[in-house]
Design an enzyme around this catalytic site. Sequence first.
Site, mmCIF file in Angstrom:
data_model
loop_
_atom_site.group_PDB
_atom_site.id
_atom_site.type_symbol
_atom_site.label_atom_id
_atom_site.label_comp_id
_atom_site.label_asym_id
_atom_site.label_seq_id
_atom_site.Cartn_x
_atom_site.Cartn_y
_atom_site.Cartn_z
ATOM 1 N N ARG A 266 0.863 -1.182 0.000
ATOM 2 C CA ARG A 266 0.000 0.000 0.000
ATOM 3 C C ARG A 266 0.900 1.232 0.000
ATOM 4 O O ARG A 266 1.480 1.571 1.013
ATOM 5 C CB ARG A 266 -0.874 -0.041 1.272
ATOM 6 N N HIS A 270 -3.665 4.357 4.662
ATOM 7 C CA HIS A 270 -4.800 3.423 4.716
ATOM 8 C C HIS A 270 -6.043 4.099 4.144
ATOM 9 O O HIS A 270 -6.729 3.565 3.292
ATOM 10 C CB HIS A 270 -5.044 2.989 6.160
ATOM 11 N N TYR A 279 4.140 5.380 11.400
ATOM 12 C CA TYR A 279 4.387 4.002 11.834
ATOM 13 C C TYR A 279 5.204 3.178 10.842
ATOM 14 O O TYR A 279 5.423 2.009 11.059
ATOM 15 C CB TYR A 279 3.070 3.292 12.151
#
Lengths: 371, 499
Positions: A266, A270, A279
């Site tokens: 990805r 998100h 993160y």
Amino acid sequence: MSDGDPSVAEAHPELVQLLSPEGERVAHPHYSIDLTPDEFRALYRDLVLVRRIDIEATALQRQGELGIWASLLGQEAAQVGSGRALAPDDFVFPTYREHGVAWCRDVDPLWLLGLFRGVNLGGWDPNAHNFNLYTIVIGSQTLHATGYAMGIQREGGGPDGSYPGAVIAYFGDGASSQGDVNESFVWASVFNAPVVFFCQNNQWAISEPIEKQSRIPLYQRARGFGFPGVRVDGNDVLACLAVTRAALARAREGSGPTLVEAYTYRMGAHTTSDDPTRYRLASDLESWKLKDPIERVKAYLVRNGLADADFLDAVQAEADELAAHVREGCRALPDPEPLSMFDDVYVEGTPHLDRQREEFATYLASFEGAR
Amino acid sequence: MPEFKQFALPDVGEGLTEGEILKWFVRPGEPVTVNQTIVEIETAKAAVELPCPYAGVVAELHVAEGSTVDVGTPIITIDVDPTGPAAATPAAPGPGADTAQPTPELTELASVAVAAPDEPVEPGLIGGPAPGGRTSVLVGYGPRATEAVRRPRRAGGAGRPPTPSAHPTFAQPPMRADAVREAHPPLTARPNGSGNGNGELLAGGAVLAGGAVLAKPPVRKYARDLGVDLATVTPTGPSGVITRADVDAASAGGTTAAAGGPSFDAARERRIPVKGVRKHTAAAMVASAFTAPHVTEFLTLDVTPTMELRDRVAALPDFAGLKVTPLLFVARALLLAVRRHPMINSSWDEEHGEIVVKEYVNLGIAAATPRGLLVPNIKDAGRMSMRELAGALGELAETARAGRTTPADMSGGTITITNVGVFGVDSGTPILNPGESAIVAFGAVRPMPWVVDGHVVPRQVTQLAMSFDHRIVDGQLGSEFLADLAAMLRDPGLALAWS
């Protein structure tokens, strides 16, 4: 196997790859694909247009036109490859990120934007496109897909035991931890349902890395349920096409489910509400940029004389046109009639629902200037 | 004719209410294209770049860099037809003044969702008050309650629909309480302190008509730990929820559950006055744990090469008479890693709003002494040779063991190692020495099965744990520092490259 990317090849010896990140064709003992130049160019066009829809939608969210958007950036090949493997009678159960598959099923991107703008609940007719509505609940669509596949079984197949169509359920690595997904594996397996489980392992369940989701490669889980699993380079549109075609054919001929794990990344957040820089490391992103799903197809086309500058420019122009359609169409999307929310809850009204509709209508009429 | 379009600050993250303008990438008079990045903003969730919705020429920037503005405030005006003759001027910025605002229909819809002011909505219903004055959304804490602009209602109440309270099944808190009560009616009698923890769920009523006590699970546990009967506590939280402060107040007021008598045996308890090192340690740990947001990371690694090197170094004539311990190598590697990541060796200056990065390293070593935990530090350890460091470590341990550590020895530390491995422990989540931003726990080194080239072989394995102050050190820096430290212990040769 691939000589293109030692890191992937070493870490994932079972990865099916037919087009290396450098745009070199790779042979595979079990999967092959033979496309015409037109088909190659069409795949490239799909990839570019799908990415453009996504980029435009992301921009529209940043401009306040959409409440939220789930970007597919980096997953174009997994979606276009699997989407173009579908036969007309196959039926798709998507998550909320399958914009590329929706494209392959001729769903106007404006329908997708309407959902994220909050002016409809999807809105397209699933039966007109054999493409179900987006499912927000993580993983639940795998159960719907399995049930639909069992319905196909019960309607009966041809004399040779084959079915007219198969079902494909999309989900992600995060959903693989959900009970629904594991239950659907059990049911599909024991009933030999004609369903393909297409998992886009994009490495991140929001901020949770795949290492925290599974101790083994996801495709190997299928074996425990009693059906085959295969890991495919999810950034390789050819491999995704070939592997999904084979899995769908297997389902249609009555041989049961397959788990396809499209190993991808990805590249974006998100959703637009997420900030992945908090993160994950920028270096991961850099290494995956080198495996871009579109660049390798472009390299292959150009190197083999299948595409010239005119073709590339034409696709670019088409992308710009599509972007304008998305942008202008999004702003022009009509707001729904408040009472329309009752329309599609049930095929027929129920006394309880009818009463609610009445109450709501009275409420709306209580305002000054109401119609 | 010039045509001006305003762009209002959008909600880029589901329920954000404001954003800070970090940087403008365009100036008035400059041309812009659709989706060109024009501004970077920072919200409660992230710093994001905003693409321009219009093509044209920047007419005006309404908000200066560094200012925080509410969502919906126009931030830029763009002339989308700059070639026309100048006739109109940009409309004054104001809510609802432009096309990027929600359409009128949307605004109306939004206001329909909340009840008219004269009909207060019950807590828990959509649009009703929520804990903390916020409205529940899917992600995050949701927007703060704001003054919604309401549509005027027709005169008279005849046409009004039933209020939501006509449908009690939608009112979640009462329903939940009722359901629980029906399922377990007799548990209310359970005396506090002797119950299994479920008793408090149902202990007599505070405010809600249903009679159930409302408190969050951590508050329930807190009350149980203090021996406070929630039924006797006066709630002050929203919707009659008992807060931690309420429990504190009840506890201080002596309204503890004494009815059933204490269930413990005081004769078998020993009370130790808190003083000296224990008192100091407690104060320091509480101060550290509740001011510096701690993050702890773990890394398990094969230190066989370091252990082999230790044997060779110990045999060197230079090191004769010195204790060459695994800790020495960890300390040495840590000092080199600090040199590569100076930010890790810093402290938070709340008063001045500054981060103080130290160019010297006073290396703290947590030591268990007869007096309790002490953290003396080796002054300017960063400048020491390996041999000097070995001597200083030995001296520090000797002094601590003998109880001769002075306050000066313990002040001015910049980063700390705690050698929990000497107790045979693998790891822990160390608490920062106050004023420092990182602490490394060094676990026991023990032979463990380890995979080398696809084969399981016995190797000397240990675990490092590092806590850091997340105000100063981000996950990336912390991770890189820990990874560098581990890399040198896995392959001490790296120290040559990095020293």
